[in-house]
Design an enzyme around this catalytic site. Structure first.
Site, PDB file in Angstrom:
ATOM      1  N   ASP A 110     -36.562   5.702 -74.464  1.00  0.00           N
ATOM      2  CA  ASP A 110     -36.924   5.030 -73.228  1.00  0.00           C
ATOM      3  C   ASP A 110     -38.216   5.643 -72.733  1.00  0.00           C
ATOM      4  O   ASP A 110     -38.409   6.853 -72.825  1.00  0.00           O
ATOM      5  CB  ASP A 110     -35.813   5.241 -72.186  1.00  0.00           C
ATOM      6  CG  ASP A 110     -35.513   3.976 -71.408  1.00  0.00           C
ATOM      7  OD1 ASP A 110     -36.435   3.488 -70.731  1.00  0.00           O
ATOM      8  OD2 ASP A 110     -34.372   3.494 -71.466  1.00  0.00           O
ATOM      9  N   ASP A 211     -39.770   1.016 -69.541  1.00  0.00           N
ATOM     10  CA  ASP A 211     -39.050   0.804 -68.296  1.00  0.00           C
ATOM     11  C   ASP A 211     -39.933   0.215 -67.190  1.00  0.00           C
ATOM     12  O   ASP A 211     -41.046   0.699 -66.953  1.00  0.00           O
ATOM     13  CB  ASP A 211     -38.522   2.172 -67.829  1.00  0.00           C
ATOM     14  CG  ASP A 211     -37.603   2.071 -66.631  1.00  0.00           C
ATOM     15  OD1 ASP A 211     -36.501   1.549 -66.784  1.00  0.00           O
ATOM     16  OD2 ASP A 211     -38.007   2.519 -65.539  1.00  0.00           O
ATOM     17  N   GLU A 268     -39.264  -3.933 -70.503  1.00  0.00           N
ATOM     18  CA  GLU A 268     -38.381  -4.441 -69.457  1.00  0.00           C
ATOM     19  C   GLU A 268     -39.280  -5.061 -68.391  1.00  0.00           C
ATOM     20  O   GLU A 268     -39.977  -4.356 -67.675  1.00  0.00           O
ATOM     21  CB  GLU A 268     -37.554  -3.311 -68.849  1.00  0.00           C
ATOM     22  CG  GLU A 268     -36.533  -3.855 -67.860  1.00  0.00           C
ATOM     23  CD  GLU A 268     -36.149  -2.861 -66.776  1.00  0.00           C
ATOM     24  OE1 GLU A 268     -35.044  -2.967 -66.245  1.00  0.00           O
ATOM     25  OE2 GLU A 268     -36.962  -1.993 -66.434  1.00  0.00           O
ATOM     26  N   HIS A 340     -27.400  -1.266 -69.598  1.00  0.00           N
ATOM     27  CA  HIS A 340     -26.889  -0.232 -68.685  1.00  0.00           C
ATOM     28  C   HIS A 340     -27.092  -0.574 -67.211  1.00  0.00           C
ATOM     29  O   HIS A 340     -26.630   0.158 -66.347  1.00  0.00           O
ATOM     30  CB  HIS A 340     -27.578   1.092 -68.999  1.00  0.00           C
ATOM     31  CG  HIS A 340     -29.038   1.060 -68.655  1.00  0.00           C
ATOM     32  ND1 HIS A 340     -29.946   0.259 -69.329  1.00  0.00           N
ATOM     33  CD2 HIS A 340     -29.737   1.683 -67.694  1.00  0.00           C
ATOM     34  CE1 HIS A 340     -31.133   0.408 -68.781  1.00  0.00           C
ATOM     35  NE2 HIS A 340     -31.052   1.263 -67.790  1.00  0.00           N
ATOM     36  N   ASP A 341     -27.827  -1.654 -66.922  1.00  0.00           N
ATOM     37  CA  ASP A 341     -28.039  -2.076 -65.530  1.00  0.00           C
ATOM     38  C   ASP A 341     -27.211  -3.301 -65.170  1.00  0.00           C
ATOM     39  O   ASP A 341     -27.225  -3.750 -64.022  1.00  0.00           O
ATOM     40  CB  ASP A 341     -29.508  -2.479 -65.304  1.00  0.00           C
ATOM     41  CG  ASP A 341     -30.466  -1.321 -65.381  1.00  0.00           C
ATOM     42  OD1 ASP A 341     -30.047  -0.175 -65.120  1.00  0.00           O
ATOM     43  OD2 ASP A 341     -31.649  -1.561 -65.699  1.00  0.00           O
TER      44      ASP A 341
HETATM   45  O1  TEU Z   1     -34.685  -0.984 -64.174  1.00  0.00           O
HETATM   46  C1  TEU Z   1     -35.666  -1.677 -63.461  1.00  0.00           C
HETATM   47  C2  TEU Z   1     -35.145  -2.720 -62.574  1.00  0.00           C
HETATM   48  O2  TEU Z   1     -35.854  -3.625 -62.218  1.00  0.00           O
HETATM   49  C3  TEU Z   1     -33.780  -2.480 -62.037  1.00  0.00           C
HETATM   50  O3  TEU Z   1     -33.996  -1.945 -60.782  1.00  0.00           O
HETATM   51  C4  TEU Z   1     -32.882  -3.630 -61.875  1.00  0.00           C
HETATM   52  O4  TEU Z   1     -33.453  -4.598 -61.041  1.00  0.00           O
HETATM   53  C5  TEU Z   1     -31.649  -3.046 -61.239  1.00  0.00           C
HETATM   54  O5  TEU Z   1     -31.128  -2.123 -62.159  1.00  0.00           O
HETATM   55  C6  TEU Z   1     -30.567  -3.991 -60.882  1.00  0.00           C
HETATM   56  O6  TEU Z   1     -29.595  -3.240 -60.206  1.00  0.00           O
HETATM   57  C7  TEU Z   1     -35.088   0.152 -64.855  1.00  0.00           C
HETATM   58  C8  TEU Z   1     -33.914   0.842 -65.520  1.00  0.00           C
HETATM   59  O7  TEU Z   1     -33.364   0.003 -66.489  1.00  0.00           O
HETATM   60  C9  TEU Z   1     -32.939   1.264 -64.473  1.00  0.00           C
HETATM   61  O8  TEU Z   1     -31.794   1.846 -65.024  1.00  0.00           O
HETATM   62  C10 TEU Z   1     -33.638   2.235 -63.566  1.00  0.00           C
HETATM   63  O9  TEU Z   1     -32.793   2.551 -62.501  1.00  0.00           O
HETATM   64  C11 TEU Z   1     -34.942   1.686 -63.028  1.00  0.00           C
HETATM   65  O10 TEU Z   1     -35.747   1.073 -64.021  1.00  0.00           O
HETATM   66  C12 TEU Z   1     -35.784   2.798 -62.474  1.00  0.00           C
HETATM   67  O11 TEU Z   1     -36.281   3.590 -63.508  1.00  0.00           O
END
Ligand code: TEU
Ligand code: CA
Length: 575
Positions: A110, A211, A268, A340-341
């Protein structure tokens, strides 16, 4: 339609090593713990490489394993050159690289470079001297009449601006206040990042998942926006949507790093401009690929998770179809059902009656046979599902906690807030991997850092390995089919064409390559409804390549039971 055939012609010499690969995301904290501290580790990943190889995985993306205070579970990096001791050592990481290479697998890390941790040396130096050199590694700005420089709301709630102690300045953070944004207008800062990226690539890393990258370009005026909530703030994503010029930064990033190593990059990206798609993932794009989140965005609430709609099958079908048709003209998307989100795909994209092994296989088949690079998320291959959250103390995730507060502020009761946030909580995907029916799902001998989903007694790897009919065995077959010598070309480069679009509760499409010795066509058709369906065949059925139920395929019609999916080799056009 001629699009892909042309695309292929044009691209004979533009084939990339990653086009035909299948990827798998590991969330290291929850994958496999080998020392009993309740936290997954690098040794755990190494111990499961054979499992992943058998599944058919080529590329492994590991969520952040760098040194971090873990305010946002490693997405807040305090040292880009160190492995977090929670996960292991650099020697173990090197061992992981070597062991993956032995198995012809590629490791992707990542890359979190929109922001770092407030514990990073750069930020500590910036705080110590808010007028000094390191302050310019971040966005330090003076407030306006006692207010922050602008009215942006961060992704995790509250203002994007945090006062710098002992000064009249604020610093900018798009995510948590412990995640200060890096200043991409500062050439020195950028060079430090490029050096770091190249250092990892020199080690033999295959590439990166990148990210939150769209956020790196800021409008340096930071103009106030129309408030969109009772807090008087406007979501920062609205500012992102209005800002131009991210492309130049991305191009420079690529030229100075990835391009020199033929590295694979998957970005992403949310809130991009449609017209920039080619610039992003075309042949000469900034990235190899980017995730297609279009279906996930269907459950975006206007104000938060509390007003987020459930996903309707018809919307989902139309969205996926539209997205495929658009993306195949340009390049390769990365297809996911979960990460994971996001909540678990089975719990989100399948109607309740289909959240069973057959439905799990059906959804997996669609996702993996779409055009693009399939990414599986750990546990998807056994059909892991959302967790039932008993109370808010069970949550760890910073975003879930914020959304819970937002829901309460909007007037929901605690019970209601628990329910609506439980549905979309990022912790749904972060519960420990379910390896067996033993204590803690075989994830740890200690106390797991996050609740184990109690359904591990029903859904786990060990049981599924013994059951020839399991989701796990099906996923193995599915990936084998996708990568088989005969079908690889069709599933990698073949055109996507929707089929039976007007048939309710049917999701179906062709993948085909025209003419020549590769002239082949398959039909993928799944029944998301509750009744058995018969579909007249447009092409004769030459062979059933894969099915999850004892579906039936006669000369001119296809019979699909509820939750049934079939992959057919098509013969000649029916009369
Ligand atoms: O996620 C970016 C992102 O846009 C997220 O905030 C998404 O909208 C959110 O997870 C929905 O709840 C990335 C990573 O994948 C995430 O795990 C991190 O928290 C975030 O960046 C900050 O680095
Ligand atoms: Ca451990």
């Amino acid at each position: 339609m001629a699009g892909t055939a042309e695309w292929k012609e044009r691209n004979i010499e533009h084939r990339k090593w990653w086009h035909d690969k299948v990827a798998y995301q590991i969330y290291p904290k929850s994958f496999c713990d080998t020392n009993g501290d309740g936290i997954g580790d690098l040794r755990g990943i190494i111990s499961k490489l054979d499992y992943l190889k058998e599944l058919g995985i080529d590329i492994i993306w590991i969520s952040p394993i760098y040194q971090s205070p873990f305010v946002d579970q490693g997405y807040d990096i305090s040292d880009y050159y160190q492995i977090a001791p929670e996960f292991g050592t650099m020697e173990e990481f090197d061992e992981l690289l070597a062991e993956a290479e032995k198995r012809e697998m590629h490791i992707v890390m990542d890359l979190v470079i929109n922001h770092c941790s407030d514990q990073h040396e750069w930020f500590q130096k910036a705080l110590a001297d808010p007028e000094g050199e390191y302050a310019d590694y971040f966005y330090f700005r003076k407030g306006e009449n006692g207010n922050p420089p602008s009215n942006y709301r961060s992704y995790f709630g509250g203002s994007c601006w945090e006062p710098v102690p002992g000064s009249d300045q604020y610093y900018f953070h798009a995510f948590a206040k412990e995640q200060p944004d890096l200043n991409w207008e500062n050439p020195k800062m950028k060079q430090e990042l490029y050096d770091m990226i190249n250092w990892w690539l020199e080690k033999g890393l295959a590439g990166f998942r990148i990210d939150a990258i769209i956020n790196i370009k800021k409008d340096l005026e930071f103009p106030n926006l129309e408030p969109d909530g009772p807090d008087g703030l406007a979501g920062f994503h609205r500012a992102v949507e209005q800002t131009t010029g991210v492309g130049e930064l991305l191009e420079e990033l690529k030229r100075n790093t990835f391009a020199k190593y033929d590295a694979f990059t998957v970005a992403e990206v949310f809130n991009m401009r449609e017209e920039e798609l080619t610039e992003f993932i075309g042949e000469e794009g900034h990235f190899s690929t980017m995730f297609d989140f279009s279906a996930h965005c269907l459950s975006e609430g206007e104000h938060g998770w509390y007003d987020a709609p459930d996903i309707d099958f018809q919307d989902w079908k139309e969205t996926v179809t539209k997205s495929q048709l658009k993306l195949q003209k340009v390049g390769f998307a990365a297809n996911i059902i979960e990460n994971h989100d996001e909540p678990r795909g089975v719990s989100r994209f399948l109607p309740e009656y289909a959240r069973n092994p057959a439905g799990t296989k059906m959804l997996g088949t669609i996702s993996l046979l779409l055009r693009g690079i399939p990414f599986l998320y750990q546990g998807q291959e056994i059909g892991m599902q959302n967790c039932n959250w008993g109370n808010r103390e069970e949550w760890d995730d910073i975003s879930t906690k914020d959304q819970y507060q937002t829901a309460l502020q909007a007037g929901l009761s605690e019970q209601e807030a628990l329910k609506v946030c439980g549905r979309l909580s990022r912790d749904n995907a972060r519960t420990p991997m379910q390896w067996s029916g033993e204590k803690n799902a075989g994830f740890t001998a200690g106390k797991p850092w996050l609740k184990v989903n109690p359904n591990y007694t029903r859904i786990n790897v060990e049981d599924q390995q013994k059951d020839a009919d399991s989701a796990l065995h099906y996923y193995q077959k599915l990936i084998r089919l996708r990568k088989s010598e005969v079908w690889k070309e069709v599933f990698t480069y073949g055109t996507f064409l929707p089929a039976y679009e007007d048939q309710e509760y049917i999701m179906a499409f062709y993948r085909y390559l025209e003419g020549g010795e590769n002239g082949r066509r398959v039909l993928v058709a799944g029944n998301f409804g509750t009744e058995t369906r018969e579909l007249p065949l447009e092409y004769s059925c030459k062979k059933v390549l894969l099915s999850n139920l004892s579906g039936n395929c006669a000369e001119e019609k296809l019979t699909l039971d509820p939750c049934g999916i079939m992959v057919l080799e098509c013969g000649g056009k029916a009369e």
